[in-house]
Design a protein around this motif. Sequence first.
Motif, PDB file in Angstrom:
ATOM      1  N   VAL A  57      -2.597   6.359  -3.086  1.00  0.00           N
ATOM      2  CA  VAL A  57      -3.930   5.808  -3.314  1.00  0.00           C
ATOM      3  C   VAL A  57      -4.539   5.370  -1.989  1.00  0.00           C
ATOM      4  O   VAL A  57      -3.836   5.232  -0.992  1.00  0.00           O
ATOM      5  N   ASN A  58      -5.859   5.134  -1.998  1.00  0.00           N
ATOM      6  CA  ASN A  58      -6.561   4.496  -0.895  1.00  0.00           C
ATOM      7  C   ASN A  58      -5.982   3.108  -0.619  1.00  0.00           C
ATOM      8  O   ASN A  58      -5.547   2.412  -1.533  1.00  0.00           O
ATOM      9  N   CYS A  59      -5.979   2.710   0.645  1.00  0.00           N
ATOM     10  CA  CYS A  59      -5.575   1.342   0.996  1.00  0.00           C
ATOM     11  C   CYS A  59      -6.814   0.483   1.185  1.00  0.00           C
ATOM     12  O   CYS A  59      -7.597   0.710   2.115  1.00  0.00           O
ATOM     13  N   ASN A  60      -6.993  -0.482   0.337  1.00  0.00           N
ATOM     14  CA  ASN A  60      -8.172  -1.340   0.379  1.00  0.00           C
ATOM     15  C   ASN A  60      -8.297  -2.098   1.695  1.00  0.00           C
ATOM     16  O   ASN A  60      -9.409  -2.425   2.121  1.00  0.00           O
ATOM     17  N   SER A  61      -7.177  -2.362   2.349  1.00  0.00           N
ATOM     18  CA  SER A  61      -7.195  -3.208   3.551  1.00  0.00           C
ATOM     19  C   SER A  61      -7.874  -2.568   4.749  1.00  0.00           C
ATOM     20  O   SER A  61      -8.281  -3.273   5.674  1.00  0.00           O
ATOM     21  N   TYR A  62      -7.956  -1.255   4.787  1.00  0.00           N
ATOM     22  CA  TYR A  62      -8.360  -0.587   6.021  1.00  0.00           C
ATOM     23  C   TYR A  62      -9.866  -0.509   6.215  1.00  0.00           C
ATOM     24  O   TYR A  62     -10.322  -0.205   7.315  1.00  0.00           O
ATOM     25  N   ARG A  63     -10.645  -0.711   5.142  1.00  0.00           N
ATOM     26  CA  ARG A  63     -12.080  -0.446   5.241  1.00  0.00           C
ATOM     27  C   ARG A  63     -12.881  -1.469   4.445  1.00  0.00           C
ATOM     28  O   ARG A  63     -12.478  -1.872   3.346  1.00  0.00           O
ATOM     29  N   ASN A  64     -14.018  -1.822   4.959  1.00  0.00           N
ATOM     30  CA  ASN A  64     -14.970  -2.676   4.260  1.00  0.00           C
ATOM     31  C   ASN A  64     -15.255  -2.113   2.866  1.00  0.00           C
ATOM     32  O   ASN A  64     -15.380  -0.903   2.680  1.00  0.00           O
ATOM     33  N   ALA A  65     -15.378  -2.991   1.878  1.00  0.00           N
ATOM     34  CA  ALA A  65     -15.558  -2.555   0.494  1.00  0.00           C
ATOM     35  C   ALA A  65     -16.830  -1.734   0.310  1.00  0.00           C
ATOM     36  O   ALA A  65     -16.835  -0.712  -0.398  1.00  0.00           O
ATOM     37  N   ASN A  66     -17.939  -2.156   0.927  1.00  0.00           N
ATOM     38  CA  ASN A  66     -19.177  -1.399   0.802  1.00  0.00           C
ATOM     39  C   ASN A  66     -19.050  -0.009   1.413  1.00  0.00           C
ATOM     40  O   ASN A  66     -19.588   0.972   0.884  1.00  0.00           O
ATOM     41  N   LEU A  67     -18.326   0.080   2.525  1.00  0.00           N
ATOM     42  CA  LEU A  67     -18.102   1.379   3.150  1.00  0.00           C
ATOM     43  C   LEU A  67     -17.269   2.288   2.250  1.00  0.00           C
ATOM     44  O   LEU A  67     -17.562   3.481   2.108  1.00  0.00           O
ATOM     45  N   GLN A  68     -16.241   1.723   1.633  1.00  0.00           N
ATOM     46  CA  GLN A  68     -15.435   2.518   0.699  1.00  0.00           C
ATOM     47  C   GLN A  68     -16.308   3.104  -0.408  1.00  0.00           C
ATOM     48  O   GLN A  68     -16.179   4.276  -0.777  1.00  0.00           O
ATOM     49  N   ALA A  69     -17.200   2.278  -0.942  1.00  0.00           N
ATOM     50  CA  ALA A  69     -18.087   2.737  -2.011  1.00  0.00           C
ATOM     51  C   ALA A  69     -18.973   3.875  -1.538  1.00  0.00           C
ATOM     52  O   ALA A  69     -19.183   4.870  -2.250  1.00  0.00           O
ATOM     53  N   ASP A  70     -19.489   3.757  -0.328  1.00  0.00           N
ATOM     54  CA  ASP A  70     -20.399   4.777   0.202  1.00  0.00           C
ATOM     55  C   ASP A  70     -19.651   6.077   0.473  1.00  0.00           C
ATOM     56  O   ASP A  70     -20.147   7.174   0.178  1.00  0.00           O
ATOM     57  N   MET A  71     -18.463   5.985   1.037  1.00  0.00           N
ATOM     58  CA  MET A  71     -17.663   7.189   1.278  1.00  0.00           C
ATOM     59  C   MET A  71     -17.318   7.876  -0.034  1.00  0.00           C
ATOM     60  O   MET A  71     -17.393   9.110  -0.142  1.00  0.00           O
TER      61      MET A  71
END
Length: 268
Positions: free
Chosen positions: A80-94
Amino acid sequence: MTPAHNRPVRLGVQIAPQHAGYEKIRETAAELEDLGVDILFNWDHFYPLYGNPDGLHFESWTMLAALAEQTSRVELGALVNCNSYRNANLQADMARTIDHISAKGTGTGRFIFGTGSGWFEKDYVEYGFEFGTVGKRLDALAASLPVIEARWARLNPAPTRHIPVLIGGGGEKKTLRIVAKHADIWHSFSDPETLERKLGILAEHGAEVGRDVSQIEISTELRGRNHDQADELHALGTSLFTIGISGPAYDLAPVHNWLAWRDAKNAG
């Protein structure tokens, strides 16, 4: 979401992005789609998890964008994706962007947002992320998911569909509560006895947060299991089964085996 007893059995194959050049990964993804697997997964790490610890390895999200463009039928995501590595808003946009990339020709995306709290300390240390504690990483995941969902509602253009959220992990106090609140799919490595117990705990969390957890698809890893054990997991409600393959060779023999089992289940 479809109730568990009406869901077809699906097979997801995790292409571990380790010990192989990208040409081999690309070829393997194409072959798996041609074989008829339902989902292509990779993982969100920066180093191999087994074998030579400094062997060949590629990054997850950029690979998923490429696979979204390359493929036309399979769903895809990180397991799975690791939540720790990226800002939450950025994860959503990607995630939204890959959703649109994967919608070519149909208008409906094929991206699954698989996510978790992270666990592989080397990734954190080598790339400069704070490792912290299991509890803090889970709290960060719980805080990020509402932000991600809110960002999806504000993005222009919006996602092409409700992006399914897959949450991996089996922690009974925190992880399963997060699953009950946010997940469309719950993934674990449970054996039948463990799965039955954890499903009961998940139902308790669902009652507490006001969620009918029968709407959550159950996903389980097949590694080390035989058909009889998979039958037991299916009887308990698992409809998504995953198997991992690794470079350099990406042996597809287990995939052929489990595709035949999937097809027999769906025919019966």
